[in-house]
Design a protein around this motif. Structure first.
Motif, mmCIF file in Angstrom:
data_model
loop_
_atom_site.group_PDB
_atom_site.id
_atom_site.type_symbol
_atom_site.label_atom_id
_atom_site.label_comp_id
_atom_site.label_asym_id
_atom_site.label_seq_id
_atom_site.Cartn_x
_atom_site.Cartn_y
_atom_site.Cartn_z
ATOM 1 N N SER A 46 6.036 -8.502 4.447
ATOM 2 C CA SER A 46 5.420 -7.674 5.501
ATOM 3 C C SER A 46 4.919 -8.539 6.646
ATOM 4 O O SER A 46 5.101 -8.200 7.820
ATOM 5 C CB SER A 46 4.266 -6.854 4.913
ATOM 6 O OG SER A 46 4.722 -5.999 3.892
ATOM 7 N N ASN A 77 -1.896 -6.999 14.843
ATOM 8 C CA ASN A 77 -1.363 -6.483 13.586
ATOM 9 C C ASN A 77 -0.840 -7.613 12.700
ATOM 10 O O ASN A 77 -1.021 -7.595 11.474
ATOM 11 C CB ASN A 77 -0.239 -5.479 13.858
ATOM 12 C CG ASN A 77 -0.749 -4.197 14.491
ATOM 13 O OD1 ASN A 77 -1.914 -3.840 14.335
ATOM 14 N ND2 ASN A 77 0.112 -3.501 15.202
ATOM 15 N N MET A 125 -1.507 -1.830 2.978
ATOM 16 C CA MET A 125 -0.843 -0.543 3.219
ATOM 17 C C MET A 125 -1.351 0.089 4.508
ATOM 18 O O MET A 125 -0.567 0.632 5.303
ATOM 19 C CB MET A 125 -1.097 0.387 2.036
ATOM 20 C CG MET A 125 -0.401 -0.063 0.749
ATOM 21 S SD MET A 125 -0.937 0.882 -0.702
ATOM 22 C CE MET A 125 -0.295 2.505 -0.274
ATOM 23 N N LYS A 126 -2.645 0.003 4.741
ATOM 24 C CA LYS A 126 -3.238 0.559 5.956
ATOM 25 C C LYS A 126 -2.705 -0.147 7.204
ATOM 26 O O LYS A 126 -2.376 0.490 8.210
ATOM 27 C CB LYS A 126 -4.759 0.427 5.888
ATOM 28 C CG LYS A 126 -5.485 0.978 7.099
ATOM 29 C CD LYS A 126 -6.990 0.805 6.953
ATOM 30 C CE LYS A 126 -7.726 1.309 8.182
ATOM 31 N NZ LYS A 126 -9.198 1.125 8.046
ATOM 32 N N ILE A 139 0.133 -1.794 7.467
ATOM 33 C CA ILE A 139 1.560 -1.486 7.630
ATOM 34 C C ILE A 139 1.730 -0.178 8.390
ATOM 35 O O ILE A 139 2.541 -0.077 9.320
ATOM 36 C CB ILE A 139 2.260 -1.411 6.257
ATOM 37 C CG1 ILE A 139 2.437 -2.819 5.671
ATOM 38 C CG2 ILE A 139 3.638 -0.743 6.392
ATOM 39 C CD1 ILE A 139 3.034 -2.828 4.279
ATOM 40 N N LEU A 140 0.975 0.839 8.002
ATOM 41 C CA LEU A 140 1.035 2.126 8.694
ATOM 42 C C LEU A 140 0.628 1.981 10.164
ATOM 43 O O LEU A 140 1.246 2.585 11.056
ATOM 44 C CB LEU A 140 0.129 3.139 7.993
ATOM 45 C CG LEU A 140 0.597 3.647 6.629
ATOM 46 C CD1 LEU A 140 -0.439 4.593 6.041
ATOM 47 C CD2 LEU A 140 1.943 4.346 6.734
ATOM 48 N N LYS A 141 -0.396 1.188 10.405
ATOM 49 C CA LYS A 141 -0.870 0.978 11.778
ATOM 50 C C LYS A 141 0.197 0.277 12.619
ATOM 51 O O LYS A 141 0.407 0.629 13.793
ATOM 52 C CB LYS A 141 -2.157 0.154 11.773
ATOM 53 C CG LYS A 141 -2.782 0.001 13.142
ATOM 54 C CD LYS A 141 -4.107 -0.744 13.065
ATOM 55 C CE LYS A 141 -4.723 -0.868 14.462
ATOM 56 N NZ LYS A 141 -6.020 -1.597 14.414
ATOM 57 N N ARG A 163 3.475 0.361 12.163
ATOM 58 C CA ARG A 163 4.563 1.305 12.415
ATOM 59 C C ARG A 163 4.189 2.278 13.545
ATOM 60 O O ARG A 163 5.018 2.596 14.401
ATOM 61 C CB ARG A 163 4.899 2.081 11.147
ATOM 62 C CG ARG A 163 5.501 1.213 10.048
ATOM 63 C CD ARG A 163 5.873 2.005 8.811
ATOM 64 N NE ARG A 163 7.052 2.825 9.064
ATOM 65 C CZ ARG A 163 7.036 4.147 9.153
ATOM 66 N NH1 ARG A 163 5.901 4.818 9.024
ATOM 67 N NH2 ARG A 163 8.156 4.815 9.372
ATOM 68 N N LYS A 164 2.947 2.737 13.566
ATOM 69 C CA LYS A 164 2.493 3.632 14.626
ATOM 70 C C LYS A 164 2.509 2.929 15.976
ATOM 71 O O LYS A 164 2.917 3.512 16.994
ATOM 72 C CB LYS A 164 1.083 4.145 14.319
ATOM 73 C CG LYS A 164 1.013 5.208 13.241
ATOM 74 C CD LYS A 164 -0.411 5.719 13.062
ATOM 75 C CE LYS A 164 -0.484 6.804 12.008
ATOM 76 N NZ LYS A 164 -1.878 7.299 11.821
ATOM 77 N N SER A 221 8.576 0.185 5.867
ATOM 78 C CA SER A 221 8.432 1.415 5.092
ATOM 79 C C SER A 221 8.764 1.169 3.623
ATOM 80 O O SER A 221 8.096 1.696 2.726
ATOM 81 C CB SER A 221 9.351 2.510 5.648
ATOM 82 O OG SER A 221 8.977 2.859 6.958
ATOM 83 N N TYR A 235 5.903 -0.542 2.032
ATOM 84 C CA TYR A 235 4.809 0.408 1.812
ATOM 85 C C TYR A 235 5.068 1.230 0.548
ATOM 86 O O TYR A 235 4.154 1.448 -0.265
ATOM 87 C CB TYR A 235 4.684 1.329 3.026
ATOM 88 C CG TYR A 235 3.569 2.350 2.907
ATOM 89 C CD1 TYR A 235 2.261 2.015 3.250
ATOM 90 C CD2 TYR A 235 3.841 3.642 2.457
ATOM 91 C CE1 TYR A 235 1.248 2.944 3.141
ATOM 92 C CE2 TYR A 235 2.827 4.577 2.348
ATOM 93 C CZ TYR A 235 1.531 4.222 2.694
ATOM 94 O OH TYR A 235 0.523 5.145 2.573
ATOM 95 N N LYS A 236 6.292 1.681 0.362
ATOM 96 C CA LYS A 236 6.634 2.465 -0.817
ATOM 97 C C LYS A 236 6.497 1.632 -2.092
ATOM 98 O O LYS A 236 6.071 2.138 -3.139
ATOM 99 C CB LYS A 236 8.056 3.012 -0.694
ATOM 100 C CG LYS A 236 8.207 4.063 0.403
ATOM 101 C CD LYS A 236 9.659 4.505 0.542
ATOM 102 C CE LYS A 236 9.796 5.535 1.664
ATOM 103 N NZ LYS A 236 11.225 5.952 1.864
#
Length: 212
Positions: A34, A98, A112-113, A115-117, A119-120, A201, A204-205
């Motif tokens: 990541s 990031n 995980m948090k 990673i989502l940030k 991607r956004k 993604s 994250y999964k």
């Protein structure tokens, strides 16, 4: 089969003897991957910025600025450059933040948090590029068309003004060209950042599975 998949299979075979060690090894592997992906997003954004900046320097010669002044677009173009560079710098800074956050993450939940940030942030950046390109294209198109209409032969201008079919054809062709242009830009950025986002993604999964 990549290294992470082999490690996961080995973990399943030996989980009775070494469950904690294998879990930490897999978690560390996902963290490294990541971090590497976000670093590449940051690097690509810098290279992309440098490419467009150098291209603008070569294209924006004296003749270009004379044409912009003729079309009453010089001030608008300067404003677009300033605002565009400022917003791009902002996104590059966000990509860097990031990367730093993910590189210093020491637990799965925070990873995980972040990673989502990330991607956004990338999706917002792509959205900004497409929307700003659409708005800028429409403004340039309007001023260019207005200039040519203002300097047209009076009889031709009147004929064009009252020819509904020509107006309809012009609007339709322009809309199609803009949509095609925006589609090409979208595909370019999907290719540029899409692969990296898919890998994020996937990571994250994998983290979600480890939490179960």
């Amino acid at each position: 089969m990549d290294e992470l998949e082999l490690l996961k299979q080995d973990w399943k075979k030996q989980e009775e003897n070494y469950p904690r060690l294998s879990y930490e090894a897999i978690n560390k592997m996902i963290w490294k991957r990541s971090s590497s992906i976000v670093k590449w997003i940051f690097v690509i954004s810098i290279l992309e910025f440098l490419f467009w900046a150098i291209l603008n320097i070569f294209l924006a010669d004296e003749a270009y600025w004379k044409e912009m002044e003729l079309l009453n677009l010089k001030e608008f173009t300067i404003g677009v450059y300033i605002i565009g560079y400022a917003i791009t710098f902002f996104f590059i800074w966000q990509f860097y933040r990031n990367y730093i956050k993910i590189s210093s993450t020491d637990d799965s939940a925070t990873l995980m948090k972040n990673i989502l940030k990330t991607r956004k942030t990338v999706k917002y950046y792509i959205g900004y590029v497409i929307i700003s390109t659409a708005i800028t294209s429409l403004v340039y198109l309007y001023f260019t068309f207005n200039y040519h209409m203002s300097n047209a032969v009076p009889e031709a201008a009147v004929s064009y003004e009252f020819n509904f079919n020509q107006w309809l054809l012009f609007i339709g062709m322009t809309t199609i060209l803009i949509l095609v242009f925006l589609g090409i830009i979208w595909l370019f950025y999907r290719l540029l950042y899409g692969i990296l986002l898919k890998r994020l993604s996937k990571n994250y999964k994998e983290l979600m599975k480890l939490q179960v």
